[in-house]
Design a protein around this motif. Structure first.
Motif, PDB file in Angstrom:
ATOM      1  N   LEU A  33       0.831  -1.205   0.000  1.00  0.00           N
ATOM      2  CA  LEU A  33       0.000   0.000   0.000  1.00  0.00           C
ATOM      3  C   LEU A  33       0.863   1.251   0.000  1.00  0.00           C
ATOM      4  O   LEU A  33       0.566   2.231  -0.709  1.00  0.00           O
ATOM      5  N   PHE A  34       1.925   1.249   0.774  1.00  0.00           N
ATOM      6  CA  PHE A  34       2.832   2.397   0.828  1.00  0.00           C
ATOM      7  C   PHE A  34       3.515   2.619  -0.520  1.00  0.00           C
ATOM      8  O   PHE A  34       3.550   3.745  -1.029  1.00  0.00           O
ATOM      9  N   ILE A  35       4.032   1.564  -1.112  1.00  0.00           N
ATOM     10  CA  ILE A  35       4.711   1.677  -2.406  1.00  0.00           C
ATOM     11  C   ILE A  35       3.754   2.212  -3.474  1.00  0.00           C
ATOM     12  O   ILE A  35       4.086   3.141  -4.216  1.00  0.00           O
ATOM     13  N   THR A  39       4.132   5.945  -5.353  1.00  0.00           N
ATOM     14  CA  THR A  39       4.361   6.049  -6.804  1.00  0.00           C
ATOM     15  C   THR A  39       3.188   6.739  -7.510  1.00  0.00           C
ATOM     16  O   THR A  39       3.409   7.552  -8.403  1.00  0.00           O
ATOM     17  N   THR A  40       1.973   6.442  -7.089  1.00  0.00           N
ATOM     18  CA  THR A  40       0.813   7.068  -7.724  1.00  0.00           C
ATOM     19  C   THR A  40       0.764   8.568  -7.435  1.00  0.00           C
ATOM     20  O   THR A  40       0.616   9.387  -8.348  1.00  0.00           O
ATOM     21  N   LEU A  41       0.890   8.934  -6.175  1.00  0.00           N
ATOM     22  CA  LEU A  41       0.837  10.347  -5.807  1.00  0.00           C
ATOM     23  C   LEU A  41       2.046  11.102  -6.355  1.00  0.00           C
ATOM     24  O   LEU A  41       1.907  12.239  -6.821  1.00  0.00           O
ATOM     25  N   GLY A  42       3.219  10.472  -6.312  1.00  0.00           N
ATOM     26  CA  GLY A  42       4.410  11.122  -6.852  1.00  0.00           C
ATOM     27  C   GLY A  42       4.287  11.412  -8.337  1.00  0.00           C
ATOM     28  O   GLY A  42       4.620  12.505  -8.794  1.00  0.00           O
ATOM     29  N   ALA A  43       3.794  10.451  -9.087  1.00  0.00           N
ATOM     30  CA  ALA A  43       3.618  10.660 -10.531  1.00  0.00           C
ATOM     31  C   ALA A  43       2.556  11.723 -10.801  1.00  0.00           C
ATOM     32  O   ALA A  43       2.710  12.543 -11.702  1.00  0.00           O
ATOM     33  N   PRO A  52      -5.491  16.220 -19.298  1.00  0.00           N
ATOM     34  CA  PRO A  52      -5.451  14.755 -19.145  1.00  0.00           C
ATOM     35  C   PRO A  52      -4.156  14.222 -18.535  1.00  0.00           C
ATOM     36  O   PRO A  52      -4.094  13.082 -18.105  1.00  0.00           O
ATOM     37  N   LYS A  53      -3.115  15.035 -18.480  1.00  0.00           N
ATOM     38  CA  LYS A  53      -1.808  14.525 -18.073  1.00  0.00           C
ATOM     39  C   LYS A  53      -1.734  14.069 -16.615  1.00  0.00           C
ATOM     40  O   LYS A  53      -1.114  13.040 -16.340  1.00  0.00           O
ATOM     41  N   PRO A  54      -2.319  14.772 -15.625  1.00  0.00           N
ATOM     42  CA  PRO A  54      -2.253  14.246 -14.248  1.00  0.00           C
ATOM     43  C   PRO A  54      -2.896  12.861 -14.103  1.00  0.00           C
ATOM     44  O   PRO A  54      -2.378  12.008 -13.375  1.00  0.00           O
ATOM     45  N   LEU A  55      -3.994  12.637 -14.805  1.00  0.00           N
ATOM     46  CA  LEU A  55      -4.648  11.328 -14.754  1.00  0.00           C
ATOM     47  C   LEU A  55      -3.745  10.249 -15.348  1.00  0.00           C
ATOM     48  O   LEU A  55      -3.560   9.189 -14.751  1.00  0.00           O
ATOM     49  N   VAL A  56      -3.175  10.535 -16.503  1.00  0.00           N
ATOM     50  CA  VAL A  56      -2.314   9.560 -17.174  1.00  0.00           C
ATOM     51  C   VAL A  56      -1.075   9.279 -16.329  1.00  0.00           C
ATOM     52  O   VAL A  56      -0.696   8.118 -16.128  1.00  0.00           O
ATOM     53  N   TYR A  57      -0.450  10.319 -15.799  1.00  0.00           N
ATOM     54  CA  TYR A  57       0.728  10.125 -14.954  1.00  0.00           C
ATOM     55  C   TYR A  57       0.380   9.333 -13.701  1.00  0.00           C
ATOM     56  O   TYR A  57       1.144   8.465 -13.267  1.00  0.00           O
ATOM     57  N   GLY A  58      -0.759   9.633 -13.094  1.00  0.00           N
ATOM     58  CA  GLY A  58      -1.192   8.895 -11.909  1.00  0.00           C
ATOM     59  C   GLY A  58      -1.428   7.426 -12.208  1.00  0.00           C
ATOM     60  O   GLY A  58      -1.050   6.553 -11.419  1.00  0.00           O
ATOM     61  N   VAL A  63       0.582   1.716 -11.975  1.00  0.00           N
ATOM     62  CA  VAL A  63       1.104   0.500 -12.618  1.00  0.00           C
ATOM     63  C   VAL A  63       2.535   0.233 -12.164  1.00  0.00           C
ATOM     64  O   VAL A  63       2.905  -0.913 -11.869  1.00  0.00           O
ATOM     65  N   ILE A  64       3.344   1.275 -12.067  1.00  0.00           N
ATOM     66  CA  ILE A  64       4.714   1.112 -11.586  1.00  0.00           C
ATOM     67  C   ILE A  64       4.710   0.598 -10.146  1.00  0.00           C
ATOM     68  O   ILE A  64       5.485  -0.295  -9.786  1.00  0.00           O
ATOM     69  N   GLY A  65       3.822   1.138  -9.318  1.00  0.00           N
ATOM     70  CA  GLY A  65       3.709   0.664  -7.938  1.00  0.00           C
ATOM     71  C   GLY A  65       3.296  -0.795  -7.869  1.00  0.00           C
ATOM     72  O   GLY A  65       3.812  -1.557  -7.047  1.00  0.00           O
ATOM     73  N   PHE A  66       2.374  -1.188  -8.736  1.00  0.00           N
ATOM     74  CA  PHE A  66       1.950  -2.590  -8.775  1.00  0.00           C
ATOM     75  C   PHE A  66       3.107  -3.502  -9.175  1.00  0.00           C
ATOM     76  O   PHE A  66       3.322  -4.550  -8.564  1.00  0.00           O
ATOM     77  N   VAL A  67       3.855  -3.109 -10.180  1.00  0.00           N
ATOM     78  CA  VAL A  67       4.985  -3.922 -10.640  1.00  0.00           C
ATOM     79  C   VAL A  67       6.036  -4.033  -9.540  1.00  0.00           C
ATOM     80  O   VAL A  67       6.552  -5.127  -9.263  1.00  0.00           O
TER      81      VAL A  67
END
Length: 86
Positions: A33-35, A39-43, A52-58, A63-67
């Protein structure tokens, strides 16, 4: 010691909780959950403010956090296939 006994002993110690009818290690859950949150909030925060860019980056951050979570936390479940005749 069988896997079921090991899982039962971990559950008795309070190391696991039940999530969607599956036992999950509390430390692993909090770590994942922390990871994912970082990553989501940072992106999202580094994204340009165009619509649209904040949504796409988030979403990319999620996805990066999941990986990362799937690489760092390995499943502890073992499967045994038992013949129906036994």
């Amino acid at each position: 010691m069988s896997n079921k006994n090991r899982v039962d002993k971990q559950a008795e110690k309070g190391e696991n909780i039940e999530v969607w009818e599956d036992l999950v290690n509390i430390k692993d859950l909090v770590l994942c959950l922390f990871i994912s949150s970082v990553t989501t909030l940072g992106a999202y925060l580094i994204a340009p403010s165009e619509p649209p860019k904040p949504l796409v980056y988030g979403l990319i951050g999620a996805v990066i956090g999941f990986v990362l979570s799937s690489i760092l936390v390995r499943p502890k479940r073992t499967f045994r296939y038992v013949n129906g005749e036994e």
